[in-house]
Motif scaffolding. Structure first.
Motif, PDB file in Angstrom:
ATOM      1  N   GLY A  46       0.812  -1.219   0.000  1.00 24.57           N
ATOM      2  CA  GLY A  46       0.000   0.000   0.000  1.00 24.57           C
ATOM      3  C   GLY A  46       0.843   1.265   0.000  1.00 24.57           C
ATOM      4  O   GLY A  46       0.356   2.334   0.325  1.00 24.57           O
ATOM      5  N   LEU A  47       2.140   1.147  -0.346  1.00 28.93           N
ATOM      6  CA  LEU A  47       3.004   2.328  -0.365  1.00 28.93           C
ATOM      7  C   LEU A  47       2.959   3.027  -1.713  1.00 28.93           C
ATOM      8  O   LEU A  47       3.260   4.203  -1.818  1.00 28.93           O
ATOM      9  CB  LEU A  47       4.459   1.928  -0.049  1.00 28.93           C
TER      10      LEU A  47
ATOM     11  N   ASP B  23     -10.152  -5.717  -1.489  1.00 29.27           N
ATOM     12  CA  ASP B  23      -9.233  -4.865  -2.242  1.00 29.27           C
ATOM     13  C   ASP B  23      -8.474  -3.948  -1.275  1.00 29.27           C
ATOM     14  O   ASP B  23      -9.083  -3.271  -0.455  1.00 29.27           O
ATOM     15  CB  ASP B  23     -10.041  -4.021  -3.248  1.00 29.27           C
ATOM     16  N   ILE B  24      -7.132  -3.913  -1.366  1.00 27.51           N
ATOM     17  CA  ILE B  24      -6.379  -3.116  -0.395  1.00 27.51           C
ATOM     18  C   ILE B  24      -6.593  -1.619  -0.593  1.00 27.51           C
ATOM     19  O   ILE B  24      -6.315  -0.829   0.298  1.00 27.51           O
ATOM     20  CB  ILE B  24      -4.854  -3.416  -0.390  1.00 27.51           C
ATOM     21  N   LYS B  25      -7.091  -1.243  -1.769  1.00 21.42           N
ATOM     22  CA  LYS B  25      -7.345   0.187  -1.967  1.00 21.42           C
ATOM     23  C   LYS B  25      -8.433   0.703  -1.041  1.00 21.42           C
ATOM     24  O   LYS B  25      -8.517   1.900  -0.778  1.00 21.42           O
ATOM     25  CB  LYS B  25      -7.733   0.456  -3.427  1.00 21.42           C
ATOM     26  N   SER B  26      -9.268  -0.212  -0.539  1.00 20.79           N
ATOM     27  CA  SER B  26     -10.343   0.221   0.358  1.00 20.79           C
ATOM     28  C   SER B  26      -9.902   0.184   1.820  1.00 20.79           C
ATOM     29  O   SER B  26     -10.688   0.462   2.713  1.00 20.79           O
ATOM     30  CB  SER B  26     -11.564  -0.676   0.161  1.00 20.79           C
ATOM     31  N   LEU B  27      -8.613  -0.178   2.062  1.00 20.35           N
ATOM     32  CA  LEU B  27      -8.137  -0.281   3.446  1.00 20.35           C
ATOM     33  C   LEU B  27      -7.272   0.920   3.817  1.00 20.35           C
ATOM     34  O   LEU B  27      -6.577   1.470   2.968  1.00 20.35           O
ATOM     35  CB  LEU B  27      -7.309  -1.561   3.632  1.00 20.35           C
ATOM     36  N   SER B  28      -7.317   1.302   5.101  1.00 17.19           N
ATOM     37  CA  SER B  28      -6.468   2.398   5.574  1.00 17.19           C
ATOM     38  C   SER B  28      -5.062   1.876   5.860  1.00 17.19           C
ATOM     39  O   SER B  28      -4.835   0.662   5.875  1.00 17.19           O
ATOM     40  CB  SER B  28      -7.062   3.006   6.838  1.00 17.19           C
ATOM     41  N   ILE B  29      -4.136   2.808   6.083  1.00 19.32           N
ATOM     42  CA  ILE B  29      -2.753   2.437   6.419  1.00 19.32           C
ATOM     43  C   ILE B  29      -2.747   1.483   7.607  1.00 19.32           C
ATOM     44  O   ILE B  29      -2.055   0.460   7.614  1.00 19.32           O
ATOM     45  CB  ILE B  29      -1.939   3.708   6.768  1.00 19.32           C
ATOM     46  N   LYS B  30      -3.551   1.815   8.609  1.00 18.78           N
ATOM     47  CA  LYS B  30      -3.580   1.012   9.825  1.00 18.78           C
ATOM     48  C   LYS B  30      -4.154  -0.383   9.560  1.00 18.78           C
ATOM     49  O   LYS B  30      -3.642  -1.386  10.055  1.00 18.78           O
ATOM     50  CB  LYS B  30      -4.420   1.743  10.877  1.00 18.78           C
ATOM     51  N   GLU B  31      -5.215  -0.429   8.740  1.00 19.53           N
ATOM     52  CA  GLU B  31      -5.831  -1.733   8.452  1.00 19.53           C
ATOM     53  C   GLU B  31      -4.888  -2.623   7.669  1.00 19.53           C
ATOM     54  O   GLU B  31      -4.809  -3.837   7.917  1.00 19.53           O
ATOM     55  CB  GLU B  31      -7.143  -1.514   7.676  1.00 19.53           C
TER      56      GLU B  31
ATOM     57  N   MET C 144      12.268   5.666  11.640  1.00 16.17           N
ATOM     58  CA  MET C 144      12.603   4.513  10.809  1.00 16.17           C
ATOM     59  C   MET C 144      12.463   4.830   9.324  1.00 16.17           C
ATOM     60  O   MET C 144      12.775   4.009   8.475  1.00 16.17           O
ATOM     61  CB  MET C 144      11.671   3.335  11.141  1.00 16.17           C
ATOM     62  N   GLY C 145      11.948   5.989   9.004  1.00 16.22           N
ATOM     63  CA  GLY C 145      11.709   6.336   7.602  1.00 16.22           C
ATOM     64  C   GLY C 145      10.234   6.178   7.260  1.00 16.22           C
ATOM     65  O   GLY C 145       9.518   5.425   7.910  1.00 16.22           O
ATOM     66  N   ASP C 146       9.818   6.889   6.227  1.00 20.52           N
ATOM     67  CA  ASP C 146       8.395   6.941   5.897  1.00 20.52           C
ATOM     68  C   ASP C 146       7.805   5.579   5.554  1.00 20.52           C
ATOM     69  O   ASP C 146       6.753   5.209   6.052  1.00 20.52           O
ATOM     70  CB  ASP C 146       8.175   7.884   4.708  1.00 20.52           C
ATOM     71  N   ASP C 147       8.501   4.833   4.691  1.00 21.85           N
ATOM     72  CA  ASP C 147       7.938   3.562   4.236  1.00 21.85           C
ATOM     73  C   ASP C 147       7.742   2.599   5.386  1.00 21.85           C
ATOM     74  O   ASP C 147       6.681   2.001   5.553  1.00 21.85           O
ATOM     75  CB  ASP C 147       8.849   2.919   3.185  1.00 21.85           C
ATOM     76  N   GLU C 148       8.790   2.450   6.200  1.00 19.29           N
ATOM     77  CA  GLU C 148       8.686   1.522   7.321  1.00 19.29           C
ATOM     78  C   GLU C 148       7.612   1.969   8.299  1.00 19.29           C
ATOM     79  O   GLU C 148       6.865   1.158   8.826  1.00 19.29           O
ATOM     80  CB  GLU C 148      10.028   1.424   8.046  1.00 19.29           C
ATOM     81  N   ALA C 149       7.562   3.285   8.557  1.00 16.92           N
ATOM     82  CA  ALA C 149       6.549   3.788   9.487  1.00 16.92           C
ATOM     83  C   ALA C 149       5.151   3.460   8.978  1.00 16.92           C
ATOM     84  O   ALA C 149       4.289   3.010   9.729  1.00 16.92           O
ATOM     85  CB  ALA C 149       6.714   5.292   9.675  1.00 16.92           C
ATOM     86  N   ARG C 150       4.949   3.651   7.683  1.00 17.79           N
ATOM     87  CA  ARG C 150       3.624   3.369   7.126  1.00 17.79           C
ATOM     88  C   ARG C 150       3.268   1.895   7.231  1.00 17.79           C
ATOM     89  O   ARG C 150       2.136   1.542   7.553  1.00 17.79           O
ATOM     90  CB  ARG C 150       3.564   3.826   5.665  1.00 17.79           C
TER      91      ARG C 150
ATOM     92  N   VAL D 155       1.661   3.718  10.822  1.00 15.18           N
ATOM     93  CA  VAL D 155       1.767   5.118  11.222  1.00 15.18           C
ATOM     94  C   VAL D 155       1.717   6.008   9.973  1.00 15.18           C
ATOM     95  O   VAL D 155       2.493   5.806   9.038  1.00 15.18           O
ATOM     96  CB  VAL D 155       3.096   5.374  11.986  1.00 15.18           C
ATOM     97  N   ASN D 156       0.804   6.937   9.963  1.00 20.52           N
ATOM     98  CA  ASN D 156       0.700   7.846   8.834  1.00 20.52           C
ATOM     99  C   ASN D 156       1.818   8.885   8.923  1.00 20.52           C
ATOM    100  O   ASN D 156       1.695   9.905   9.600  1.00 20.52           O
ATOM    101  CB  ASN D 156      -0.672   8.523   8.833  1.00 20.52           C
ATOM    102  N   ALA D 157       2.911   8.584   8.230  1.00 17.37           N
ATOM    103  CA  ALA D 157       4.136   9.367   8.397  1.00 17.37           C
ATOM    104  C   ALA D 157       3.940  10.844   8.059  1.00 17.37           C
ATOM    105  O   ALA D 157       4.371  11.720   8.813  1.00 17.37           O
ATOM    106  CB  ALA D 157       5.250   8.765   7.532  1.00 17.37           C
ATOM    107  N   ASN D 158       3.286  11.126   6.949  1.00 14.93           N
ATOM    108  CA  ASN D 158       3.122  12.525   6.541  1.00 14.93           C
ATOM    109  C   ASN D 158       2.327  13.319   7.565  1.00 14.93           C
ATOM    110  O   ASN D 158       2.664  14.457   7.880  1.00 14.93           O
ATOM    111  CB  ASN D 158       2.413  12.598   5.183  1.00 14.93           C
ATOM    112  N   GLN D 159       1.279  12.693   8.079  1.00 17.17           N
ATOM    113  CA  GLN D 159       0.420  13.372   9.042  1.00 17.17           C
ATOM    114  C   GLN D 159       1.168  13.674  10.337  1.00 17.17           C
ATOM    115  O   GLN D 159       1.150  14.803  10.829  1.00 17.17           O
ATOM    116  CB  GLN D 159      -0.779  12.467   9.326  1.00 17.17           C
ATOM    117  N   ILE D 160       1.860  12.668  10.869  1.00 17.45           N
ATOM    118  CA  ILE D 160       2.588  12.865  12.123  1.00 17.45           C
ATOM    119  C   ILE D 160       3.675  13.913  11.934  1.00 17.45           C
ATOM    120  O   ILE D 160       3.868  14.798  12.774  1.00 17.45           O
ATOM    121  CB  ILE D 160       3.235  11.537  12.601  1.00 17.45           C
TER     122      ILE D 160
END
Lengths: 268, 337
Positions: free
Chosen positions: A50-51, A65-73, B226-232, B236-241
């Motif tokens: 999801g990056l 679909d991962i597009k419907s998931l949040s970063i946390k999910e 840890m860097g944006d990618d790893e944080a995400r 963790v929403n890196a840009n927001q934090i």
């Protein structure tokens, strides 16, 4: 937990990196993605994690679909294990692993006793509990890789994605890390790694996906797809392949090197 | 578990050290306030007491010493917290509170206000506003820099800082050399000599609004290093934090420099010292940076107002103390961090 990638294509501007990728990875499985440098393995992983957005096709986790998931999910379902690296700041091994529990916490809170217990058991599970007070940058590359694996375990995601976990490790540590990955797969995890070592891929993987030029060349059990032709096609090196231990292992020997030395010997 | 307890003890000890330093600071100065009188004055505010101290003592206490001590603590605390926060979001141990131009902007704002014959209140407000404006400008420009966002921010920060420094120099050039120029120069050297209660009222809200989120988000700041990618991938929403942390750190930096002028080194040296003490985990690093910064600046301010008959500007002292100390820190043998 299954991960299903269908018709995945991705391009940076005009340059196409991934071209119509299709595969499915299941739990209890170690899937290795094999292919030369710059073939799009990392891009594929970044899409799955999801990056990267803006790809064509679909990536589904258990049908969602991962597009419907949040970063946390997504983080609750997939954990990423980068190559062992040197971060800017030296954290203790314990704190480093503790970071994996962040996804279980609310926005403003810090890990508590429950998370600390998780870390203890993950370190114990991977046999590195003795390192917990050491600085992350002061331990060996193999140990750092195991620490990053422990961090993924406390994240409690069932899919583990490893980007060249054995690169830069010595032979002993490569085997150690791969053995742990295999046993995690046997415990029910879906383990996906990218790698550059064909022989180890054959030895440890349940499924191998060979990629070249952003496409999937072959995908299947190692016994089925591992041929001289495949290796030659992937890397442009002509090899001799030998089967050992009733085909539980296969070794690849670059033909040109052997034949050149052999001829030299004959001449002299 | 043992290590965690050790760090808690260090943070607690720093808190006690701060209280002791505050008590000692009241006694230092041309009109020393003994502990007995200090307690008396304080207690009389909550509990009716017969006055056994002079009126003059009370005036010195409330109008001069108290505001100055509180401001020294607040500014030290904020600059250190901002330094620690910037170091985390930029994953760079060399980051300091002025990295995004907050100080250069404040200097320009203050110089401009002095040039336009503004009152001391106007100087503070102008410094504060220009400081925030500068960082906003840096942020806006960095959005247009192609490539990595962190690098874009740092580059834009360097450029805009030098632009504002040049503008400040220009104001110094055209300013009246008899009164304006010395005032600007003195402001740029940093001092708490003019500390007033109204200053505290002015900076309290922005400092409160900045410090509290930094404390609350300190665990996420760890993950961000840890860097944006790893944080995400860890949820963790890196840009927001990063945006929240930068806004908070900028707010407290702007508030600090607007009342104290340029005080360098605190934001770089104190977080490093705290790292040596409690490690890099922001759970302990952030509170100990804050407490340590308060203690440090209060001590330096004591030197500033007591060492010579004239005040020594704080900016000069922090550099004199900070730079050699930093060299000692980074060359010292032992476990690298």
């Amino acid at each position: 937990m299954s991960i299903e990638v269908s018709n995945l294509s991705f391009s940076y501007g005009e340059r196409s990196v991934l071209d119509n990728i299709n595969f499915t990875a299941y739990d209890n499985q170690l899937l290795s993605v094999l292919g030369p440098n710059g073939v799009g393995k990392s891009t594929l992983f970044r899409c799955i994690l999801g990056l990267l957005h803006g790809y064509k096709g679909q990536i589904r986790l258990n049908g969602i679909d991962i597009k419907s998931l949040s970063i946390k999910e997504i983080a609750k379902l997939i954990a990423y294990i980068p190559q062992s690296h040197y971060p800017s700041f030296n954290f203790s091994v314990f704190d480093m692993v503790l970071m994996g529990t962040t996804v279980q916490l609310s926005y403003f809170s810090s890990p508590g006793l429950q998370q600390r217990m998780l870390v203890e058991s993950a370190l114990d599970r991977l046999g590195i509990i003795h390192l917990k007070h050491r600085g992350y940058t002061q331990i060996s590359g193999g140990e750092r890789q195991l620490v990053l694996m422990a961090r993924a375990l406390v994240q409690k995601a069932k899919i583990l994605i490893l980007d060249e976990p054995t690169a830069n490790l010595d032979f002993g540590n490569q085997i150690l890390v791969l053995t742990q990955m295999k046993s995690l797969a046997r415990e029910g995890y879906t383990v996906i790694q990218s790698t550059h070592n064909p022989e180890q891929t054959f030895l440890f993987s349940d499924t191998v996906m060979a990629m070249k030029g952003g496409r999937v060349l072959a995908c299947g059990t190692p016994g089925k797809i591992f041929t001289k032709d495949l290796i030659q096609n992937l890397y442009g090196v002509e090899v001799e392949m030998q089967s050992l231990y009733e085909d539980r292992a296969r070794v690849c020997i670059p033909k040109s090197v052997i034949e050149r030395d052999y001829k030299q010997q004959l001449c002299s | 578990m043992k290590r965690i307890n050790k760090n808690n003890i260090i943070v607690g000890s720093l808190g006690i050290l701060l209280i002791l330093t505050i008590i000692i600071s009241f006694q230092l100065g041309r009109y020393p306030i003994p502990t007995k009188d200090l307690l008396g004055v304080l207690l009389s505010k909550i509990y009716p007491l017969e006055q056994f101290w002079s009126d003059r003592m009370e005036t010195v206490f409330f109008n001069i010493r108290l505001p100055r001590i509180i401001l020294a603590c607040l500014v030290g605390c904020c600059l250190s917290a901002a330094g620690a926060a910037y170091q985390g979001v930029f994953q760079n141990p060399m980051a300091a509170p002025d990295i995004l131009g907050a100080s250069a902007g404040a200097a320009f704002g203050a110089a401009l206000a002095i040039y336009l014959y503004g009152s001391s209140y106007m100087i503070t407000i102008s410094a504060f506003c220009f400081s925030l404006l500068t960082v906003a400008l840096v942020f806006f420009i960095s959005k247009r820099v192609r490539g990595k966002s962190i690098l874009g921010l740092i580059l834009a920060g360097i450029m805009i800082s030098s632009l504002f420094s040049a503008s400040t120099s220009f104001i110094k050039l055209v300013a009246d050399p008899n009164d304006q120029l010395p005032a600007i120069t003195y402001w740029l050297m940093g001092s708490l000599a003019g500390a007033k209660l109204s200053d505290i009222q002015f900076v309290f809200m922005p400092m409160f609004l900045g410090l509290i989120p930094l404390l609350l988000l300190r665990w996420r700041l760890n993950v961000l290093t840890m860097g944006d990618d790893e944080a995400r991938t860890m949820g963790v929403n890196a840009n927001q934090i990063r945006l929240i942390v930068i806004i908070c750190a900028t707010l407290i930096t702007a508030a600090s420099v607007s009342v104290s002028g340029m005080i360098g080194w605190v934001g770089l040296v104190i977080p490093h010292l705290a790292r040596k003490l409690v490690g890099n985990n922001y759970n302990h690093l952030m509170p100990s940076s804050m407490l340590f910064g308060a203690v440090f600046l209060l001590l330096v301010d004591n030197v500033s107002r007591n060492l010579l008959t004239t005040e020594i500007p704080l900016g000069i002292l922090t550099a004199f103390i900070g730079a050699p100390f930093f060299i000692y820190l980074i060359t010292r043998k032992g476990e690298s961090y």
